[in-house]
Design a protein around this motif. Sequence first.
Motif, PDB file in Angstrom:
ATOM      1  N   UNK A 175      -2.507   6.589  -9.721  1.00  0.00           N
ATOM      2  CA  UNK A 175      -3.459   6.004 -10.652  1.00  0.00           C
ATOM      3  C   UNK A 175      -2.791   5.679 -11.990  1.00  0.00           C
ATOM      4  N   UNK A 176      -1.916   6.563 -12.458  1.00  0.00           N
ATOM      5  CA  UNK A 176      -1.200   6.316 -13.713  1.00  0.00           C
ATOM      6  C   UNK A 176      -0.353   5.050 -13.632  1.00  0.00           C
ATOM      7  N   UNK A 177       0.140   4.731 -12.440  1.00  0.00           N
ATOM      8  CA  UNK A 177       0.960   3.532 -12.255  1.00  0.00           C
ATOM      9  C   UNK A 177       0.104   2.314 -11.904  1.00  0.00           C
ATOM     10  N   UNK A 178      -1.200   2.487 -11.888  1.00  0.00           N
ATOM     11  CA  UNK A 178      -2.135   1.395 -11.585  1.00  0.00           C
ATOM     12  C   UNK A 178      -1.936   0.830 -10.183  1.00  0.00           C
ATOM     13  N   UNK A 179      -1.587   1.701  -9.234  1.00  0.00           N
ATOM     14  CA  UNK A 179      -1.518   1.300  -7.832  1.00  0.00           C
ATOM     15  C   UNK A 179      -2.927   0.935  -7.366  1.00  0.00           C
ATOM     16  N   UNK A 180      -3.037  -0.117  -6.581  1.00  0.00           N
ATOM     17  CA  UNK A 180      -4.344  -0.627  -6.168  1.00  0.00           C
ATOM     18  C   UNK A 180      -4.753  -0.193  -4.769  1.00  0.00           C
ATOM     19  N   UNK A 181      -3.790  -0.092  -3.855  1.00  0.00           N
ATOM     20  CA  UNK A 181      -4.102   0.111  -2.436  1.00  0.00           C
ATOM     21  C   UNK A 181      -3.461   1.391  -1.914  1.00  0.00           C
ATOM     22  N   UNK A 182      -4.310   2.278  -1.403  1.00  0.00           N
ATOM     23  CA  UNK A 182      -3.860   3.587  -0.923  1.00  0.00           C
ATOM     24  C   UNK A 182      -4.391   3.797   0.492  1.00  0.00           C
TER      25      UNK A 182
ATOM     26  N   UNK B 124     -11.064   6.019  -7.536  1.00  0.00           N
ATOM     27  CA  UNK B 124      -9.851   5.925  -8.346  1.00  0.00           C
ATOM     28  C   UNK B 124      -9.065   4.635  -8.109  1.00  0.00           C
ATOM     29  N   UNK B 125      -9.342   3.944  -6.979  1.00  0.00           N
ATOM     30  CA  UNK B 125      -8.496   2.823  -6.589  1.00  0.00           C
ATOM     31  C   UNK B 125      -9.341   1.645  -6.112  1.00  0.00           C
ATOM     32  N   UNK B 126      -8.736   0.482  -6.148  1.00  0.00           N
ATOM     33  CA  UNK B 126      -9.416  -0.718  -5.654  1.00  0.00           C
ATOM     34  C   UNK B 126      -9.701  -0.616  -4.164  1.00  0.00           C
ATOM     35  N   UNK B 127      -8.743  -0.105  -3.397  1.00  0.00           N
ATOM     36  CA  UNK B 127      -8.887   0.016  -1.953  1.00  0.00           C
ATOM     37  C   UNK B 127      -8.319   1.330  -1.469  1.00  0.00           C
ATOM     38  N   UNK B 128      -9.133   2.090  -0.727  1.00  0.00           N
ATOM     39  CA  UNK B 128      -8.670   3.331  -0.098  1.00  0.00           C
ATOM     40  C   UNK B 128      -9.016   3.256   1.378  1.00  0.00           C
ATOM     41  N   UNK B 129      -8.021   3.380   2.221  1.00  0.00           N
ATOM     42  CA  UNK B 129      -8.225   3.395   3.670  1.00  0.00           C
ATOM     43  C   UNK B 129      -8.006   4.814   4.156  1.00  0.00           C
TER      44      UNK B 129
ATOM     45  N   UNK C 275       0.856  -1.183   0.000  1.00  0.00           N
ATOM     46  CA  UNK C 275       0.000   0.000   0.000  1.00  0.00           C
ATOM     47  C   UNK C 275       0.891   1.232   0.000  1.00  0.00           C
ATOM     48  N   UNK C 276       0.391   2.296  -0.608  1.00  0.00           N
ATOM     49  CA  UNK C 276       1.060   3.589  -0.574  1.00  0.00           C
ATOM     50  C   UNK C 276       0.341   4.467   0.436  1.00  0.00           C
ATOM     51  N   UNK C 277       1.111   5.068   1.353  1.00  0.00           N
ATOM     52  CA  UNK C 277       0.541   5.820   2.457  1.00  0.00           C
ATOM     53  C   UNK C 277       0.912   7.285   2.334  1.00  0.00           C
ATOM     54  N   UNK C 278      -0.075   8.145   2.469  1.00  0.00           N
ATOM     55  CA  UNK C 278       0.132   9.590   2.415  1.00  0.00           C
ATOM     56  C   UNK C 278      -0.333  10.187   3.737  1.00  0.00           C
ATOM     57  N   UNK C 279       0.583  10.781   4.480  1.00  0.00           N
ATOM     58  CA  UNK C 279       0.234  11.483   5.711  1.00  0.00           C
ATOM     59  C   UNK C 279      -0.029  12.943   5.370  1.00  0.00           C
ATOM     60  N   UNK C 280      -1.235  13.399   5.672  1.00  0.00           N
ATOM     61  CA  UNK C 280      -1.680  14.714   5.188  1.00  0.00           C
ATOM     62  C   UNK C 280      -1.388  15.821   6.203  1.00  0.00           C
ATOM     63  N   UNK C 281      -0.118  16.107   6.369  1.00  0.00           N
ATOM     64  CA  UNK C 281       0.280  17.284   7.145  1.00  0.00           C
ATOM     65  C   UNK C 281      -0.116  18.507   6.327  1.00  0.00           C
ATOM     66  N   UNK C 282      -1.019  19.350   6.837  1.00  0.00           N
ATOM     67  CA  UNK C 282      -1.532  20.464   6.030  1.00  0.00           C
ATOM     68  C   UNK C 282      -0.469  21.485   5.638  1.00  0.00           C
ATOM     69  N   UNK C 283       0.677  21.470   6.280  1.00  0.00           N
ATOM     70  CA  UNK C 283       1.773  22.364   5.898  1.00  0.00           C
ATOM     71  C   UNK C 283       2.451  21.902   4.614  1.00  0.00           C
ATOM     72  N   UNK C 284       2.227  20.639   4.232  1.00  0.00           N
ATOM     73  CA  UNK C 284       2.914  20.077   3.076  1.00  0.00           C
ATOM     74  C   UNK C 284       1.991  19.386   2.074  1.00  0.00           C
TER      75      UNK C 284
ATOM     76  N   UNK D 117     -14.290  15.117  -2.273  1.00  0.00           N
ATOM     77  CA  UNK D 117     -12.901  14.698  -2.482  1.00  0.00           C
ATOM     78  C   UNK D 117     -12.725  13.227  -2.124  1.00  0.00           C
ATOM     79  N   UNK D 118     -13.291  12.820  -1.012  1.00  0.00           N
ATOM     80  CA  UNK D 118     -13.176  11.430  -0.591  1.00  0.00           C
ATOM     81  C   UNK D 118     -13.815  10.496  -1.610  1.00  0.00           C
ATOM     82  N   UNK D 119     -14.985  10.845  -2.103  1.00  0.00           N
ATOM     83  CA  UNK D 119     -15.656  10.002  -3.099  1.00  0.00           C
ATOM     84  C   UNK D 119     -14.843   9.913  -4.381  1.00  0.00           C
ATOM     85  N   UNK D 120     -14.269  11.044  -4.791  1.00  0.00           N
ATOM     86  CA  UNK D 120     -13.462  11.045  -6.001  1.00  0.00           C
ATOM     87  C   UNK D 120     -12.267  10.107  -5.864  1.00  0.00           C
ATOM     88  N   UNK D 121     -11.590  10.179  -4.736  1.00  0.00           N
ATOM     89  CA  UNK D 121     -10.421   9.329  -4.514  1.00  0.00           C
ATOM     90  C   UNK D 121     -10.840   7.866  -4.367  1.00  0.00           C
TER      91      UNK D 121
END
Length: 233
Positions: free
Chosen positions: A181-188, A225-230, A158-167, A218-222
């Motif tokens: 999505x371009x790389x066809x990643x499945x789990x985010x 886009x992927x098989x699994x979004x946590x 899975x690819x994990x994104x920590x949403x620090x609002x400063x960055x 935004x949540x619905x859009x994301x």
Amino acid sequence: MRDIQIGGLVSFTTIDYPGKLAAVLFLVGCPLKCVYCSNPHLLCPGDGEYDPERVMEWIKSRVGKLEAIVFSGGEALMQGNATVDYMRRVRELGFKIGLHTNGFYPNTLIDAIDIIDWVGLDFKATCDKYPDLTGQHIAYNNMLRSLDILIEHKKDFEVRITCDPRFVDKSDLMEIMGILQQRNVQNVAIQKYIPHFEDEAHKTTDAMRNQIFVDADLRNQINNMFKSVVWRE
């Protein structure tokens, strides 16, 4: 060869390896200096607090009780062959091997790729913001190389994104989602930033930290886009 250096151990977890009962080894050393690091005591390379052979004996006592051992940090792959060799010894006991990584060491990842069963890869920010967040100018490109290695070798990750609002704001997050999505990643996994060591000059508010998570469109859009979004809040 230098022994693996272990700076911490969690003896039981259900959240660090999806669907498995696991333990986590926290290895010493990290090439990044992330602004929001939650384990700053593990950043500097040096002697770990745990004797590797005593830890191995403990791991042997968990055969039949745990399913996986996760290598985290710090940055677990910073210790190179010491980490890879220890992973191999653990796997020979019958455990699944998990890895939490920032992707800074793609060559070491290749060395370990046949040993590792699951990976959580941190995608920290857009390319232009990576240096300010991590203190490294090559971290972004190294992370993308590691991502492509996982894709090429068809690993479970899975690819994990920590949403620090400063960055990471909403437009940054969507830019990252587009790359994945371009790389066809499945789990985010999209993770809310939890402040640990903010100073007075760089404080964030609840509203800032929640802005992505309360945006239903935004949540619905994301999610679409992927098989699994946590969403980890």
